[in-house]
Design a protein around this motif. Structure first.
Motif, PDB file in Angstrom:
ATOM      1  N   LEU A  23       0.845  -1.190   0.000  1.00 12.32           N
ATOM      2  CA  LEU A  23       0.000   0.000   0.000  1.00 12.32           C
ATOM      3  C   LEU A  23       0.877   1.235   0.000  1.00 12.32           C
ATOM      4  O   LEU A  23       1.867   1.295   0.728  1.00 12.32           O
ATOM      5  CB  LEU A  23      -0.893   0.012   1.239  1.00 12.32           C
ATOM      6  CG  LEU A  23      -1.802  -1.196   1.452  1.00 12.32           C
ATOM      7  CD1 LEU A  23      -2.554  -1.050   2.763  1.00 12.32           C
ATOM      8  CD2 LEU A  23      -2.751  -1.380   0.287  1.00 12.32           C
ATOM      9  N   GLU A  24       0.500   2.209  -0.795  1.00 13.48           N
ATOM     10  CA  GLU A  24       1.208   3.486  -0.789  1.00 13.48           C
ATOM     11  C   GLU A  24       0.379   4.471   0.021  1.00 13.48           C
ATOM     12  O   GLU A  24      -0.812   4.661  -0.243  1.00 13.48           O
ATOM     13  CB  GLU A  24       1.399   4.002  -2.208  1.00 13.48           C
ATOM     14  CG  GLU A  24       2.215   5.282  -2.263  1.00 13.48           C
ATOM     15  CD  GLU A  24       2.406   5.804  -3.676  1.00 13.48           C
ATOM     16  OE1 GLU A  24       3.313   6.626  -3.864  1.00 13.48           O
ATOM     17  OE2 GLU A  24       1.640   5.417  -4.580  1.00 13.48           O
ATOM     18  N   ASN A  25       1.009   5.101   1.025  1.00 17.99           N
ATOM     19  CA  ASN A  25       0.258   6.063   1.828  1.00 17.99           C
ATOM     20  C   ASN A  25       0.323   7.454   1.203  1.00 17.99           C
ATOM     21  O   ASN A  25       0.988   7.667   0.186  1.00 17.99           O
ATOM     22  CB  ASN A  25       0.715   6.048   3.301  1.00 17.99           C
ATOM     23  CG  ASN A  25       2.114   6.571   3.512  1.00 17.99           C
ATOM     24  OD1 ASN A  25       2.643   7.381   2.747  1.00 17.99           O
ATOM     25  ND2 ASN A  25       2.737   6.123   4.588  1.00 17.99           N
ATOM     26  N   GLU A  31       4.037   0.470   2.224  1.00 18.21           N
ATOM     27  CA  GLU A  31       3.968  -0.272   3.479  1.00 18.21           C
ATOM     28  C   GLU A  31       3.060  -1.487   3.338  1.00 18.21           C
ATOM     29  O   GLU A  31       2.335  -1.622   2.353  1.00 18.21           O
ATOM     30  CB  GLU A  31       3.480   0.635   4.607  1.00 18.21           C
ATOM     31  CG  GLU A  31       2.123   1.257   4.357  1.00 18.21           C
ATOM     32  CD  GLU A  31       1.767   2.333   5.385  1.00 18.21           C
ATOM     33  OE1 GLU A  31       2.622   2.693   6.203  1.00 18.21           O
ATOM     34  OE2 GLU A  31       0.625   2.800   5.355  1.00 18.21           O
ATOM     35  N   PHE A  32       3.126  -2.346   4.335  1.00 15.31           N
ATOM     36  CA  PHE A  32       2.247  -3.510   4.404  1.00 15.31           C
ATOM     37  C   PHE A  32       0.903  -3.090   5.000  1.00 15.31           C
ATOM     38  O   PHE A  32       0.836  -2.129   5.763  1.00 15.31           O
ATOM     39  CB  PHE A  32       2.854  -4.591   5.308  1.00 15.31           C
ATOM     40  CG  PHE A  32       4.171  -5.140   4.854  1.00 15.31           C
ATOM     41  CD1 PHE A  32       4.436  -5.412   3.525  1.00 15.31           C
ATOM     42  CD2 PHE A  32       5.154  -5.411   5.783  1.00 15.31           C
ATOM     43  CE1 PHE A  32       5.657  -5.932   3.123  1.00 15.31           C
ATOM     44  CE2 PHE A  32       6.372  -5.946   5.403  1.00 15.31           C
ATOM     45  CZ  PHE A  32       6.622  -6.204   4.067  1.00 15.31           C
ATOM     46  N   PRO A  33      -0.166  -3.815   4.677  1.00 11.36           N
ATOM     47  CA  PRO A  33      -1.449  -3.513   5.315  1.00 11.36           C
ATOM     48  C   PRO A  33      -1.420  -3.867   6.802  1.00 11.36           C
ATOM     49  O   PRO A  33      -0.684  -4.756   7.225  1.00 11.36           O
ATOM     50  CB  PRO A  33      -2.436  -4.394   4.555  1.00 11.36           C
ATOM     51  CG  PRO A  33      -1.619  -5.489   3.972  1.00 11.36           C
ATOM     52  CD  PRO A  33      -0.257  -4.912   3.721  1.00 11.36           C
ATOM     53  N   GLY A  34      -2.218  -3.164   7.566  1.00 13.10           N
ATOM     54  CA  GLY A  34      -2.313  -3.416   9.001  1.00 13.10           C
ATOM     55  C   GLY A  34      -2.656  -2.147   9.733  1.00 13.10           C
ATOM     56  O   GLY A  34      -3.131  -1.176   9.139  1.00 13.10           O
ATOM     57  N   GLY A  35      -2.406  -2.138  11.026  1.00 15.68           N
ATOM     58  CA  GLY A  35      -2.711  -0.965  11.827  1.00 15.68           C
ATOM     59  C   GLY A  35      -2.393  -1.184  13.286  1.00 15.68           C
ATOM     60  O   GLY A  35      -1.772  -2.181  13.649  1.00 15.68           O
ATOM     61  N   THR A  54      -8.338  -1.468   6.242  1.00 17.54           N
ATOM     62  CA  THR A  54      -7.522  -0.713   5.287  1.00 17.54           C
ATOM     63  C   THR A  54      -7.646  -1.219   3.860  1.00 17.54           C
ATOM     64  O   THR A  54      -7.344  -0.475   2.925  1.00 17.54           O
ATOM     65  CB  THR A  54      -6.030  -0.734   5.684  1.00 17.54           C
ATOM     66  OG1 THR A  54      -5.587  -2.086   5.788  1.00 17.54           O
ATOM     67  CG2 THR A  54      -5.795  -0.009   6.986  1.00 17.54           C
ATOM     68  N   THR A  55      -8.090  -2.481   3.683  1.00 15.26           N
ATOM     69  CA  THR A  55      -8.118  -3.056   2.333  1.00 15.26           C
ATOM     70  C   THR A  55      -9.462  -3.683   1.943  1.00 15.26           C
ATOM     71  O   THR A  55      -9.667  -4.001   0.777  1.00 15.26           O
ATOM     72  CB  THR A  55      -7.057  -4.165   2.186  1.00 15.26           C
ATOM     73  OG1 THR A  55      -7.428  -5.277   3.011  1.00 15.26           O
ATOM     74  CG2 THR A  55      -5.678  -3.667   2.539  1.00 15.26           C
ATOM     75  N   GLY A  56     -10.333  -3.924   2.924  1.00 16.86           N
ATOM     76  CA  GLY A  56     -11.586  -4.619   2.653  1.00 16.86           C
ATOM     77  C   GLY A  56     -11.423  -6.126   2.524  1.00 16.86           C
ATOM     78  O   GLY A  56     -12.393  -6.831   2.260  1.00 16.86           O
ATOM     79  N   GLY A  95      -8.742   4.906   4.526  1.00 16.13           N
ATOM     80  CA  GLY A  95      -7.746   5.630   5.312  1.00 16.13           C
ATOM     81  C   GLY A  95      -6.872   6.502   4.441  1.00 16.13           C
ATOM     82  O   GLY A  95      -7.314   7.070   3.451  1.00 16.13           O
ATOM     83  N   ASP A  96      -5.588   6.578   4.806  1.00 20.37           N
ATOM     84  CA  ASP A  96      -4.685   7.491   4.105  1.00 20.37           C
ATOM     85  C   ASP A  96      -3.905   6.819   2.976  1.00 20.37           C
ATOM     86  O   ASP A  96      -2.904   7.349   2.527  1.00 20.37           O
ATOM     87  CB  ASP A  96      -3.723   8.156   5.095  1.00 20.37           C
ATOM     88  CG  ASP A  96      -2.721   7.187   5.694  1.00 20.37           C
ATOM     89  OD1 ASP A  96      -2.935   5.971   5.611  1.00 20.37           O
ATOM     90  OD2 ASP A  96      -1.717   7.666   6.248  1.00 20.37           O
ATOM     91  N   HIS A  97      -4.365   5.676   2.504  1.00 23.10           N
ATOM     92  CA  HIS A  97      -3.680   5.000   1.401  1.00 23.10           C
ATOM     93  C   HIS A  97      -4.233   5.478   0.064  1.00 23.10           C
ATOM     94  O   HIS A  97      -5.432   5.681  -0.088  1.00 23.10           O
ATOM     95  CB  HIS A  97      -3.807   3.487   1.540  1.00 23.10           C
ATOM     96  CG  HIS A  97      -3.101   2.991   2.753  1.00 23.10           C
ATOM     97  ND1 HIS A  97      -3.757   2.608   3.890  1.00 23.10           N
ATOM     98  CD2 HIS A  97      -1.782   2.860   3.020  1.00 23.10           C
ATOM     99  CE1 HIS A  97      -2.879   2.246   4.805  1.00 23.10           C
ATOM    100  NE2 HIS A  97      -1.673   2.394   4.307  1.00 23.10           N
TER     101      HIS A  97
END
Length: 127
Positions: A23-25, A31-35, A54-56, A95-97
């Protein structure tokens, strides 16, 4: 330095063709997906929630491949990176991606990832 400590969980997330999701913020960083893990939340449940948010994508989580900690201005940070799988590559961003790409692990290493992310791909057995 304060006593606060942020806990982030990320996933080396593979799709059905063993391609890796990056994912590009909004700052142009891959970055990798997550939180962040919530207080009292089970780590696996929290990572699945963060990936879905973040990805569905509904992912299955295999297990951790890398843990790391570092200092930040507000205190400390800890990241646990897991290997995970998605049954589909149909990601929807939140989010911010600003962009999601599925790439071969060798192509992911060639991108501008940080050392920890590259090491996580290796520790996930993808190289």
């Amino acid at each position: 330095m304060t006593d606060s400590f942020a806990v982030t969980q990320k996933a080396v997330l593979l799709g059905p063709n063993d391609r890796l999701l990056l994912l590009e913020n909004a700052n142009g960083v891959w970055e990798f997906p997550g939180g962040q893990l919530r207080v009292g939340e089970n780590p696996i449940t929290g990572l699945k929630r963060a990936i879905r948010g973040t990805t569905g994508l509904d992912a299955t989580v295999d297990g951790p491949v890398l843990n790391t900690a570092w200092e930040i201005e507000e205190g400390g940070a800890f990241a646990a990176i897991y290997r995970a799988h998605s049954p589909t590559e149909a990601a929807t961003l939140a989010g911010d991606h600003v962009r999601a790409v599925w790439v071969e692990p060798t192509e992911a290493i060639e991108r501008d990832l940080n050392t920890t992310q590259k090491r996580a791909i290796e520790r996930a057995g993808l190289l």
